[in-house]
Scaffold this motif. Structure first.
Motif, PDB file in Angstrom:
ATOM      1  N   ARG A 283       0.859  -1.194   0.082  1.00 41.48           N
ATOM      2  CA  ARG A 283       0.104  -0.214  -0.098  1.00 41.48           C
ATOM      3  C   ARG A 283       0.925   1.230  -0.200  1.00 41.48           C
ATOM      4  NH1 ARG A 283      -2.855  -0.447   4.827  1.00 41.48           N
ATOM      5  NH2 ARG A 283      -4.226  -1.831   3.860  1.00 41.48           N
ATOM      6  N   LYS A 284       0.487   2.207  -0.843  1.00 38.45           N
ATOM      7  CA  LYS A 284       1.120   3.494  -0.795  1.00 38.45           C
ATOM      8  C   LYS A 284       0.265   4.752  -0.676  1.00 38.45           C
ATOM      9  CE  LYS A 284       5.363   2.150  -3.039  1.00 38.45           C
ATOM     10  NZ  LYS A 284       5.441   0.821  -2.927  1.00 38.45           N
TER      11      LYS A 284
ATOM     12  N   LEU B 139      -3.014  -2.816  -4.511  1.00 38.66           N
ATOM     13  CA  LEU B 139      -3.608  -3.751  -5.404  1.00 38.66           C
ATOM     14  C   LEU B 139      -4.604  -4.402  -4.864  1.00 38.66           C
ATOM     15  CD1 LEU B 139      -0.247  -5.383  -6.750  1.00 38.66           C
ATOM     16  CD2 LEU B 139      -1.543  -3.724  -7.848  1.00 38.66           C
ATOM     17  N   SER B 140      -5.571  -4.883  -5.721  1.00 37.79           N
ATOM     18  CA  SER B 140      -6.750  -5.528  -5.406  1.00 37.79           C
ATOM     19  C   SER B 140      -6.253  -6.995  -5.613  1.00 37.79           C
ATOM     20  CB  SER B 140      -8.112  -5.219  -6.391  1.00 37.79           C
ATOM     21  OG  SER B 140      -7.408  -5.526  -7.623  1.00 37.79           O
ATOM     22  N   LYS B 141      -7.077  -7.896  -5.389  1.00 35.96           N
ATOM     23  CA  LYS B 141      -6.869  -9.286  -5.443  1.00 35.96           C
ATOM     24  C   LYS B 141      -6.307  -9.593  -7.093  1.00 35.96           C
ATOM     25  CE  LYS B 141      -7.209 -13.979  -5.249  1.00 35.96           C
ATOM     26  NZ  LYS B 141      -6.275 -14.542  -6.153  1.00 35.96           N
ATOM     27  N   LYS B 142      -7.419  -8.870  -7.893  1.00 31.87           N
ATOM     28  CA  LYS B 142      -7.328  -8.870  -9.418  1.00 31.87           C
ATOM     29  C   LYS B 142      -5.710  -8.397  -9.783  1.00 31.87           C
ATOM     30  CE  LYS B 142      -9.638  -7.206 -13.495  1.00 31.87           C
ATOM     31  NZ  LYS B 142     -10.665  -6.489 -14.009  1.00 31.87           N
ATOM     32  N   GLY B 143      -5.606  -7.308  -9.015  1.00 25.15           N
ATOM     33  CA  GLY B 143      -4.174  -6.592  -9.578  1.00 25.15           C
ATOM     34  C   GLY B 143      -2.927  -7.410  -9.063  1.00 25.15           C
TER      35      GLY B 143
ATOM     36  N   GLU C  72      -8.309   1.919 -10.981  1.00 24.16           N
ATOM     37  CA  GLU C  72      -9.336   1.755  -9.913  1.00 24.16           C
ATOM     38  C   GLU C  72     -10.515   0.975 -10.877  1.00 24.16           C
ATOM     39  OE1 GLU C  72     -11.505   3.786  -6.171  1.00 24.16           O
ATOM     40  OE2 GLU C  72     -10.632   4.884  -7.873  1.00 24.16           O
ATOM     41  N   LYS C  73     -10.921   1.824 -11.868  1.00 22.15           N
ATOM     42  CA  LYS C  73     -12.186   1.491 -12.776  1.00 22.15           C
ATOM     43  C   LYS C  73     -12.162  -0.021 -12.986  1.00 22.15           C
ATOM     44  CE  LYS C  73     -14.721   2.892 -16.786  1.00 22.15           C
ATOM     45  NZ  LYS C  73     -14.690   3.441 -17.864  1.00 22.15           N
ATOM     46  N   GLU C  74     -10.927  -0.471 -13.294  1.00 23.43           N
ATOM     47  CA  GLU C  74     -10.662  -1.827 -14.090  1.00 23.43           C
ATOM     48  C   GLU C  74     -10.615  -2.940 -12.899  1.00 23.43           C
ATOM     49  OE1 GLU C  74     -11.092  -2.791 -17.127  1.00 23.43           O
ATOM     50  OE2 GLU C  74     -10.882  -0.748 -18.069  1.00 23.43           O
ATOM     51  N   GLY C  75     -10.679  -2.255 -11.830  1.00 18.11           N
ATOM     52  CA  GLY C  75     -10.485  -3.250 -10.570  1.00 18.11           C
ATOM     53  C   GLY C  75      -9.359  -3.900 -10.151  1.00 18.11           C
ATOM     54  N   LEU C  76      -8.030  -3.133 -10.725  1.00 17.56           N
ATOM     55  CA  LEU C  76      -6.835  -3.678 -10.371  1.00 17.56           C
ATOM     56  C   LEU C  76      -6.354  -2.838  -9.329  1.00 17.56           C
ATOM     57  CD1 LEU C  76      -5.478  -3.498 -14.099  1.00 17.56           C
ATOM     58  CD2 LEU C  76      -6.290  -5.463 -12.809  1.00 17.56           C
ATOM     59  N   ILE C  77      -6.663  -1.676  -8.776  1.00 20.93           N
ATOM     60  CA  ILE C  77      -6.138  -1.318  -7.414  1.00 20.93           C
ATOM     61  C   ILE C  77      -7.437  -0.868  -6.651  1.00 20.93           C
ATOM     62  CG2 ILE C  77      -4.148  -0.391  -8.445  1.00 20.93           C
ATOM     63  CD1 ILE C  77      -5.290   2.532  -8.394  1.00 20.93           C
ATOM     64  N   ILE C  78      -6.965  -0.755  -5.337  1.00 17.37           N
ATOM     65  CA  ILE C  78      -8.259  -0.224  -4.535  1.00 17.37           C
ATOM     66  C   ILE C  78      -7.559   1.298  -3.986  1.00 17.37           C
ATOM     67  CG2 ILE C  78      -9.382  -0.593  -2.268  1.00 17.37           C
ATOM     68  CD1 ILE C  78      -8.657  -3.741  -2.952  1.00 17.37           C
ATOM     69  N   ARG C  79      -8.561   1.997  -3.970  1.00 18.25           N
ATOM     70  CA  ARG C  79      -8.396   3.239  -3.426  1.00 18.25           C
ATOM     71  C   ARG C  79      -8.999   3.305  -2.086  1.00 18.25           C
ATOM     72  NH1 ARG C  79     -10.923   8.690  -2.949  1.00 18.25           N
ATOM     73  NH2 ARG C  79      -9.312  10.269  -3.435  1.00 18.25           N
ATOM     74  N   LYS C  80      -8.188   3.744  -0.973  1.00 14.09           N
ATOM     75  CA  LYS C  80      -8.900   3.757   0.279  1.00 14.09           C
ATOM     76  C   LYS C  80      -8.805   5.399   0.679  1.00 14.09           C
ATOM     77  CE  LYS C  80      -8.574  -0.853   1.780  1.00 14.09           C
ATOM     78  NZ  LYS C  80      -8.017  -1.762   2.734  1.00 14.09           N
ATOM     79  N   SER C  81      -9.828   5.988   1.164  1.00 16.05           N
ATOM     80  CA  SER C  81      -9.687   7.287   1.597  1.00 16.05           C
ATOM     81  C   SER C  81     -10.502   7.648   2.915  1.00 16.05           C
ATOM     82  CB  SER C  81     -10.616   8.099   0.663  1.00 16.05           C
ATOM     83  OG  SER C  81     -10.655   9.780   1.012  1.00 16.05           O
TER      84      SER C  81
END
Length: 131
Positions: free
Chosen positions: A46-47, A93-97, A72-81
């Motif tokens: 995570r960065k 990275l998401s599971k997919k990423g 993020e739209k492609e589901g490769l990363i997760i943005r947490k705010s």
């Protein structure tokens, strides 16, 4: 941004390419100049936005934001705010990423073998590649 006409010939050609060659699908998803670099950077964990920007100093803020939104739209990363001031946003990275790890690793191995003068730099990065 303009909308894409789904019935256009180019869209039909893309669909045919994806159906005939799964590599085309992957290249379309993670291809381009910046996406592989962003994904490679997130392989270590995570960065925050500033950490990503620092790890890719030649990317502009506008382009980094655009690429992060696409990933993020492609589901490769997760943005947490986190709702704090100043904003605290992280990317991971998401599971997919994360499932792209072996693909990215093999691309890096290939680059270290055939990358010419740059291959020494690739080999150094491979030594630190998160496994």
């Amino acid at each position: 941004m303009t909308s894409v006409k789904e019935s256009s010939v180019i869209q039909e050609n893309k669909a045919n390419a994806f159906n005939n060659c799964p590599v085309t699908f992957v290249v379309a998803l993670i291809g381009g100049y910046w996406k592989p670099i962003i994904l490679f950077s997130l392989l270590t964990g995570r960065k925050r936005y500033s950490e990503l920007k620092k790890s890719i100093p030649t990317i502009t803020e506008k382009v980094l934001i655009q690429q992060l939104k696409q990933l993020e739209k492609e589901g490769l990363i997760i943005r947490k705010s986190k709702p704090v001031v100043p904003p605290y946003v992280t990317y991971e990275l998401s599971k997919k990423g994360a499932d792209l790890r072996p693909v990215l690793y093999e691309m890096a191995v290939w680059a270290s073998k055939y990358g010419g003068a740059a291959s020494r730099a690739f080999k150094k990065k491979l030594a630190n590649f998160p496994g």
